[in-house]
Write a protein that holds these residues in place. Structure first.
Motif, short mmCIF file in Angstrom:
data_model
loop_
_atom_site.label_atom_id
_atom_site.label_comp_id
_atom_site.label_asym_id
_atom_site.label_seq_id
_atom_site.Cartn_x
_atom_site.Cartn_y
_atom_site.Cartn_z
N ALA A 197 0.83 -1.21 0.00
CA ALA A 197 0.00 0.00 0.00
C ALA A 197 0.87 1.26 0.00
N ARG A 198 1.93 1.24 0.78
CA ARG A 198 2.83 2.39 0.81
C ARG A 198 3.53 2.57 -0.53
N LEU A 199 4.01 1.47 -1.11
CA LEU A 199 4.67 1.56 -2.41
C LEU A 199 3.70 2.06 -3.47
N SER A 200 2.46 1.62 -3.39
CA SER A 200 1.43 2.09 -4.32
C SER A 200 1.30 3.61 -4.24
N ASP A 201 1.23 4.14 -3.03
CA ASP A 201 1.11 5.60 -2.86
C ASP A 201 2.34 6.31 -3.41
N GLU A 202 3.52 5.74 -3.17
CA GLU A 202 4.75 6.37 -3.64
C GLU A 202 4.83 6.38 -5.16
N LEU A 203 4.40 5.30 -5.78
CA LEU A 203 4.41 5.25 -7.24
C LEU A 203 3.36 6.18 -7.84
N ASN A 204 2.23 6.30 -7.15
CA ASN A 204 1.19 7.22 -7.61
C ASN A 204 1.69 8.66 -7.66
N ALA A 205 2.67 8.97 -6.82
CA ALA A 205 3.17 10.34 -6.73
C ALA A 205 4.22 10.67 -7.78
N LEU A 206 4.67 9.68 -8.56
CA LEU A 206 5.70 9.93 -9.56
C LEU A 206 5.11 10.66 -10.76
N VAL A 207 5.61 11.84 -11.03
CA VAL A 207 5.15 12.61 -12.19
C VAL A 207 5.58 11.89 -13.47
N GLY A 208 4.64 11.71 -14.38
CA GLY A 208 4.91 11.03 -15.63
C GLY A 208 4.52 9.57 -15.63
N ALA A 209 4.26 9.03 -14.43
CA ALA A 209 3.78 7.65 -14.32
C ALA A 209 2.26 7.66 -14.49
N ILE A 210 1.76 6.92 -15.46
CA ILE A 210 0.32 6.89 -15.71
C ILE A 210 -0.39 6.00 -14.70
N GLU A 211 0.10 4.76 -14.56
CA GLU A 211 -0.50 3.81 -13.62
C GLU A 211 0.47 2.67 -13.38
N GLY A 213 1.10 -1.42 -11.44
CA GLY A 213 0.42 -2.71 -11.42
C GLY A 213 0.10 -3.28 -10.05
N ILE A 214 0.17 -2.49 -8.98
CA ILE A 214 -0.24 -2.97 -7.67
C ILE A 214 -1.74 -2.76 -7.52
N PHE A 215 -2.47 -3.85 -7.28
CA PHE A 215 -3.93 -3.80 -7.13
C PHE A 215 -4.28 -4.11 -5.68
N LEU A 216 -4.95 -3.16 -5.03
CA LEU A 216 -5.27 -3.28 -3.61
C LEU A 216 -6.74 -3.61 -3.36
N ASN A 217 -7.56 -3.63 -4.42
CA ASN A 217 -9.01 -3.74 -4.23
C ASN A 217 -9.59 -5.06 -4.74
N VAL A 218 -8.83 -6.14 -4.63
CA VAL A 218 -9.32 -7.46 -5.06
C VAL A 218 -10.27 -8.01 -4.00
N ASP A 219 -11.42 -8.49 -4.44
CA ASP A 219 -12.43 -9.02 -3.51
C ASP A 219 -12.35 -10.53 -3.36
N GLU A 220 -11.92 -11.21 -4.43
CA GLU A 220 -11.99 -12.67 -4.43
C GLU A 220 -10.98 -13.21 -5.43
N VAL A 221 -10.36 -14.34 -5.09
CA VAL A 221 -9.44 -14.98 -6.03
C VAL A 221 -9.76 -16.46 -6.13
N HIS A 222 -9.83 -16.95 -7.36
CA HIS A 222 -10.07 -18.37 -7.63
C HIS A 222 -8.73 -18.97 -8.04
N ILE A 223 -8.28 -19.96 -7.28
CA ILE A 223 -6.94 -20.52 -7.45
C ILE A 223 -7.05 -21.95 -7.98
N GLY A 224 -6.54 -22.17 -9.18
CA GLY A 224 -6.53 -23.51 -9.73
C GLY A 224 -5.39 -24.32 -9.12
N THR A 225 -5.69 -25.51 -8.63
CA THR A 225 -4.68 -26.39 -8.05
C THR A 225 -4.87 -27.79 -8.61
#
Length: 234
Positions: A197-211, A213-225
């Motif tokens: 979360a901290r790294l996400s905020d720090e990367l968000n603050a970089l001028v010239g960075a559009i977006e 790949g850290i996703f913090l809002n995942v609700d559910e994950v289906h894991i194939g095993t």
């Protein structure tokens, strides 16, 4: 840096990806607006949605890339846009890596900017992965979409944050990867990421960075095993 290739030479991994996708697709119901991600696992979900649509399922899909749009069109799935439907019921997508807190790193297919836009427009974010993508601590390089004009500035910012930036080069064209949005991608290696979360905020603050790949809002994950599909929920 970790291997970000989506090419899968292992049959067992392909089966796990497909199983996770088939499991996630069971969440889709008539009348839904569905965000569809990009990549090999998302392709399995799109194929299954196409089969269900052929059988009468009534949905609209918002794709996150030219790849997913073309696959959906091939499956005769009705396509819409975020402009027409700004509120999405659910998004189905893959991931490069995800931890037990459901924090994910995405962007191996260079579509993470649109994927994040769709994820934040959705009521529910569901990821589909094989079991190797689930880790105790994130250590995959973080893709950052950048304005070409600002590449060196963003690289300097990544180094200041303790990362090692690398401009992603194209495999079947000369020069760098160019995203569907016309930008470059920098893959930033931060080693083990103790505070995403901290790294996400720090990367968000970089001028010239559009977006990034850290996703913090995942609700559910289906894991194939090898033993079937396991589901983790926030």
């Amino acid at each position: 840096m970790k291997d970000r290739s989506s090419h899968d030479t292992g049959g067992s991994k392909s089966r796990e990806k497909e199983a996770s996708a088939l499991s996630a697709v069971t969440l889709i119901a008539d009348g839904m607006i569905v965000g569809i991600g990009t990549g090999s696992t998302a392709a399995y979900a799109i194929a299954e949605l196409g089969r269900l649509v052929a059988g009468g399922l009534d949905i609209l899909c918002v794709p996150t890339s030219y790849q997913s749009e073309m696959l959906a069109a091939q499956q005769k799935i009705s396509i819409t846009t975020l402009l027409e439907h700004p509120e999405i019921d659910i998004v189905l997508d893959g991931a490069d890596q995800i931890d037990r807190n459901l924090v994910a790193i995405k962007g191996g297919g260079a579509a993470h900017t649109r994927e994040k836009v769709i994820a934040h427009a959705a009521s529910k974010v569901v990821l589909m992965v094989d079991h190797e993508k689930v880790v105790p601590g994130l250590d995959h390089e973080v893709p950052i979409e950048v304005l070409p004009y600002a590449r060196t500035l963003v690289e300097r910012g990544v180094r200041a944050l303790g990362g090692i930036p690398e401009l992603r080069m194209a495999a079947r064209k000369d020069g760098p990867v160019v995203t569907d949005n016309g930008n470059f991608v920098i893959d930033a290696d931060f080693g083990t990421i103790d505070d995403p979360a901290r790294l996400s905020d720090e990367l968000n603050a970089l001028v010239g960075a559009i977006e990034h790949g850290i996703f913090l809002n995942v609700d559910e994950v289906h894991i194939g095993t090898s033993d079937g599909v396991k589901v983790l929920k926030r």
